[in-house]
Design a protein around this motif. Structure first.
Motif, PDB file in Angstrom:
ATOM      1  N   ASN A   1       0.796  -1.228   0.000  1.00  0.00           N
ATOM      2  CA  ASN A   1       0.000   0.000   0.000  1.00  0.00           C
ATOM      3  C   ASN A   1       0.828   1.277   0.000  1.00  0.00           C
ATOM      4  O   ASN A   1       0.321   2.344   0.319  1.00  0.00           O
ATOM      5  CB  ASN A   1      -0.969   0.030   1.205  1.00  0.00           C
ATOM      6  N   ASP A   2       2.132   1.174  -0.351  1.00  0.00           N
ATOM      7  CA  ASP A   2       2.945   2.386  -0.431  1.00  0.00           C
ATOM      8  C   ASP A   2       3.582   2.544  -1.810  1.00  0.00           C
ATOM      9  O   ASP A   2       4.316   3.491  -2.061  1.00  0.00           O
ATOM     10  CB  ASP A   2       4.024   2.402   0.655  1.00  0.00           C
ATOM     11  N   GLY A   3       3.302   1.588  -2.691  1.00  0.00           N
ATOM     12  CA  GLY A   3       3.836   1.664  -4.049  1.00  0.00           C
ATOM     13  C   GLY A   3       5.300   1.316  -4.155  1.00  0.00           C
ATOM     14  O   GLY A   3       5.912   1.525  -5.212  1.00  0.00           O
ATOM     15  N   LEU A   4       5.885   0.762  -3.085  1.00  0.00           N
ATOM     16  CA  LEU A   4       7.314   0.467  -3.068  1.00  0.00           C
ATOM     17  C   LEU A   4       7.566  -1.026  -2.925  1.00  0.00           C
ATOM     18  O   LEU A   4       6.806  -1.732  -2.263  1.00  0.00           O
ATOM     19  CB  LEU A   4       7.997   1.193  -1.912  1.00  0.00           C
ATOM     20  N   VAL A   5       8.655  -1.475  -3.546  1.00  0.00           N
ATOM     21  CA  VAL A   5       9.131  -2.844  -3.343  1.00  0.00           C
ATOM     22  C   VAL A   5      10.604  -2.768  -2.957  1.00  0.00           C
ATOM     23  O   VAL A   5      11.342  -1.893  -3.423  1.00  0.00           O
ATOM     24  CB  VAL A   5       8.957  -3.723  -4.599  1.00  0.00           C
TER      25      VAL A   5
ATOM     26  N   LEU B   1      20.484  -2.387   0.293  1.00  0.00           N
ATOM     27  CA  LEU B   1      19.042  -2.572   0.109  1.00  0.00           C
ATOM     28  C   LEU B   1      18.422  -1.206  -0.122  1.00  0.00           C
ATOM     29  O   LEU B   1      18.726  -0.250   0.591  1.00  0.00           O
ATOM     30  CB  LEU B   1      18.417  -3.217   1.353  1.00  0.00           C
ATOM     31  N   GLY B   2      17.600  -1.097  -1.130  1.00  0.00           N
ATOM     32  CA  GLY B   2      16.877   0.139  -1.399  1.00  0.00           C
ATOM     33  C   GLY B   2      15.435  -0.182  -1.722  1.00  0.00           C
ATOM     34  O   GLY B   2      15.015  -1.349  -1.657  1.00  0.00           O
ATOM     35  N   TYR B   3      14.679   0.852  -2.080  1.00  0.00           N
ATOM     36  CA  TYR B   3      13.267   0.666  -2.427  1.00  0.00           C
ATOM     37  C   TYR B   3      12.989   1.326  -3.766  1.00  0.00           C
ATOM     38  O   TYR B   3      13.536   2.396  -4.071  1.00  0.00           O
ATOM     39  CB  TYR B   3      12.357   1.251  -1.345  1.00  0.00           C
ATOM     40  N   MET B   4      12.130   0.689  -4.545  1.00  0.00           N
ATOM     41  CA  MET B   4      11.765   1.225  -5.852  1.00  0.00           C
ATOM     42  C   MET B   4      10.253   1.325  -5.974  1.00  0.00           C
ATOM     43  O   MET B   4       9.533   0.435  -5.536  1.00  0.00           O
ATOM     44  CB  MET B   4      12.273   0.311  -6.976  1.00  0.00           C
TER      45      MET B   4
ATOM     46  N   ALA C   1      10.898   4.516 -10.486  1.00  0.00           N
ATOM     47  CA  ALA C   1      12.321   4.230 -10.255  1.00  0.00           C
ATOM     48  C   ALA C   1      12.746   2.989 -11.023  1.00  0.00           C
ATOM     49  O   ALA C   1      13.845   2.938 -11.599  1.00  0.00           O
ATOM     50  CB  ALA C   1      12.586   4.049  -8.763  1.00  0.00           C
ATOM     51  N   PHE C   2      11.870   1.988 -11.050  1.00  0.00           N
ATOM     52  CA  PHE C   2      12.159   0.759 -11.783  1.00  0.00           C
ATOM     53  C   PHE C   2      12.329   1.050 -13.275  1.00  0.00           C
ATOM     54  O   PHE C   2      13.289   0.592 -13.904  1.00  0.00           O
ATOM     55  CB  PHE C   2      11.034  -0.252 -11.555  1.00  0.00           C
ATOM     56  N   ASN C   3      11.413   1.819 -13.833  1.00  0.00           N
ATOM     57  CA  ASN C   3      11.476   2.143 -15.257  1.00  0.00           C
ATOM     58  C   ASN C   3      12.711   2.982 -15.590  1.00  0.00           C
ATOM     59  O   ASN C   3      13.360   2.771 -16.616  1.00  0.00           O
ATOM     60  CB  ASN C   3      10.203   2.862 -15.704  1.00  0.00           C
ATOM     61  N   LYS C   4      13.056   3.912 -14.708  1.00  0.00           N
ATOM     62  CA  LYS C   4      14.240   4.744 -14.939  1.00  0.00           C
ATOM     63  C   LYS C   4      15.508   3.886 -14.880  1.00  0.00           C
ATOM     64  O   LYS C   4      16.439   4.086 -15.659  1.00  0.00           O
ATOM     65  CB  LYS C   4      14.320   5.876 -13.920  1.00  0.00           C
ATOM     66  N   THR C   5      15.528   2.920 -13.961  1.00  0.00           N
ATOM     67  CA  THR C   5      16.666   2.010 -13.865  1.00  0.00           C
ATOM     68  C   THR C   5      16.836   1.237 -15.165  1.00  0.00           C
ATOM     69  O   THR C   5      17.946   1.117 -15.689  1.00  0.00           O
ATOM     70  CB  THR C   5      16.466   1.027 -12.686  1.00  0.00           C
ATOM     71  N   LYS C   6      15.731   0.731 -15.708  1.00  0.00           N
ATOM     72  CA  LYS C   6      15.799  -0.028 -16.966  1.00  0.00           C
ATOM     73  C   LYS C   6      16.227   0.861 -18.129  1.00  0.00           C
ATOM     74  O   LYS C   6      17.027   0.446 -18.961  1.00  0.00           O
ATOM     75  CB  LYS C   6      14.443  -0.664 -17.280  1.00  0.00           C
ATOM     76  N   ASP C   7      15.703   2.088 -18.158  1.00  0.00           N
ATOM     77  CA  ASP C   7      15.982   2.986 -19.287  1.00  0.00           C
ATOM     78  C   ASP C   7      17.410   3.513 -19.287  1.00  0.00           C
ATOM     79  O   ASP C   7      18.058   3.583 -20.335  1.00  0.00           O
ATOM     80  CB  ASP C   7      15.003   4.161 -19.280  1.00  0.00           C
TER      81      ASP C   7
ATOM     82  N   PHE D   1      13.561   4.944  -5.065  1.00  0.00           N
ATOM     83  CA  PHE D   1      12.716   5.997  -4.497  1.00  0.00           C
ATOM     84  C   PHE D   1      13.205   6.217  -3.079  1.00  0.00           C
ATOM     85  O   PHE D   1      13.132   5.318  -2.238  1.00  0.00           O
ATOM     86  CB  PHE D   1      11.239   5.616  -4.500  1.00  0.00           C
ATOM     87  N   SER D   2      13.730   7.416  -2.809  1.00  0.00           N
ATOM     88  CA  SER D   2      14.241   7.741  -1.478  1.00  0.00           C
ATOM     89  C   SER D   2      13.083   8.118  -0.573  1.00  0.00           C
ATOM     90  O   SER D   2      12.357   9.087  -0.840  1.00  0.00           O
ATOM     91  CB  SER D   2      15.242   8.896  -1.561  1.00  0.00           C
ATOM     92  N   ARG D   3      12.919   7.350   0.501  1.00  0.00           N
ATOM     93  CA  ARG D   3      11.833   7.633   1.447  1.00  0.00           C
ATOM     94  C   ARG D   3      12.137   8.857   2.280  1.00  0.00           C
ATOM     95  O   ARG D   3      11.222   9.545   2.730  1.00  0.00           O
ATOM     96  CB  ARG D   3      11.602   6.414   2.348  1.00  0.00           C
ATOM     97  N   THR D   4      13.407   9.178   2.491  1.00  0.00           N
ATOM     98  CA  THR D   4      13.761  10.377   3.279  1.00  0.00           C
ATOM     99  C   THR D   4      13.674  11.638   2.424  1.00  0.00           C
ATOM    100  O   THR D   4      13.239  12.685   2.899  1.00  0.00           O
ATOM    101  CB  THR D   4      15.179  10.253   3.868  1.00  0.00           C
ATOM    102  N   LYS D   5      14.085  11.541   1.150  1.00  0.00           N
ATOM    103  CA  LYS D   5      14.037  12.719   0.267  1.00  0.00           C
ATOM    104  C   LYS D   5      12.685  12.837  -0.442  1.00  0.00           C
ATOM    105  O   LYS D   5      12.386  13.865  -1.046  1.00  0.00           O
ATOM    106  CB  LYS D   5      15.155  12.628  -0.779  1.00  0.00           C
ATOM    107  N   ASN D   6      11.915  11.758  -0.404  1.00  0.00           N
ATOM    108  CA  ASN D   6      10.595  11.701  -1.041  1.00  0.00           C
ATOM    109  C   ASN D   6      10.670  12.019  -2.538  1.00  0.00           C
ATOM    110  O   ASN D   6       9.877  12.785  -3.076  1.00  0.00           O
ATOM    111  CB  ASN D   6       9.605  12.639  -0.345  1.00  0.00           C
ATOM    112  N   ARG D   7      11.678  11.403  -3.188  1.00  0.00           N
ATOM    113  CA  ARG D   7      11.855  11.610  -4.619  1.00  0.00           C
ATOM    114  C   ARG D   7      12.696  10.468  -5.188  1.00  0.00           C
ATOM    115  O   ARG D   7      13.265   9.676  -4.443  1.00  0.00           O
ATOM    116  CB  ARG D   7      12.537  12.948  -4.904  1.00  0.00           C
TER     117      ARG D   7
END
Length: 199
Positions: free
Chosen positions: A9-13, A28-31, A35-41, A48-54
């Motif tokens: 329910n937070d859109g993150l894996v 370990l990070g969260y996407m 973020a996943f699509n940008k990584t592939k591209d 997705f930084s949970r502290t920076k919210n971006r």
């Protein structure tokens, strides 16, 4: 790849980052999906930084990026295993990993055995240690022992006794590791030569 970004329910894996060569876990990070699509591209690991919210591309300030090699999805479709080639240290503290470990290639038990051989040589008690006693006799003796063990492996390979063949093979490998150290090398140096021959 059917990633379940909505499971928590937070859109993150979670994304486990593994060095593609050494197989060590780096961080370990969260996407989220973006973020996943940008990584592939871009082929640069982005979270997705949970502290920076971006979105945050690893190394965007330090230059210590993670170059994407492969992405795998777990059986529940909610965790990623990302293999990457790190450029520089991964952790913000300057460590190779976020667990403050060196990102050295490791051959499991063989690396442990190499360390044992090294410690026995350093102690140098030839009365208590077979390794130290053989090293004390010089490199020619170590090399001769490798030759003897190699001949025994060949002899046992021609027979049907698998136990003897495996035991002689173990003796050969053990003495070969000793010879490598006597010459100032370790197994990783031989592996690097083999990698250089890979086509």
């Amino acid at each position: 790849m059917n990633i379940d970004f909505n499971k928590n329910n937070d859109g993150l894996v979670p994304a486990v980052i593994q060095d593609a060569t050494t197989k060590n876990v780096l961080m370990l990070g969260y996407m989220n999906e973006e973020a996943f699509n940008k990584t592939k591209d871009t082929k640069l690991v982005t979270f997705f930084s949970r502290t920076k919210n971006r979105l945050w591309t690893k190394g965007e300030e330090s230059g210590n990026v993670l170059n994407l090699v492969d992405i795998k999805l777990d059986c529940d479709n909610d965790t990623l295993l990302i293999q990457a080639k790190p450029k520089g240290p991964t952790c913000h503290t300057g460590s190779d990993t976020c667990w403050n470990e060196q990102n050295d290639e490791n051959f499991g038990f063989i690396s442990k055995l190499e360390n044992t051989i090294e410690s026995r040589v350093k102690v140098g008690d030839s009365e208590k240690s077979y390794v130290a006693s053989l090293f004390a006799k010089g490199i020619n003796k170590v090399a001769q022992k490798v030759g003897e063990e190699a001949v025994e492996v060949v002899i046992e390979a021609k027979d049907d006794n698998d136990d003897l063949f495996l035991n002689e093979s173990a003796d050969l490998l053990f003495h070969y590791l000793m010879l490598l150290q006597a010459k100032g090398f370790k197994l990783k140096d031989v592996v690097n030569v083999l990698k250089g021959r890979e086509k």
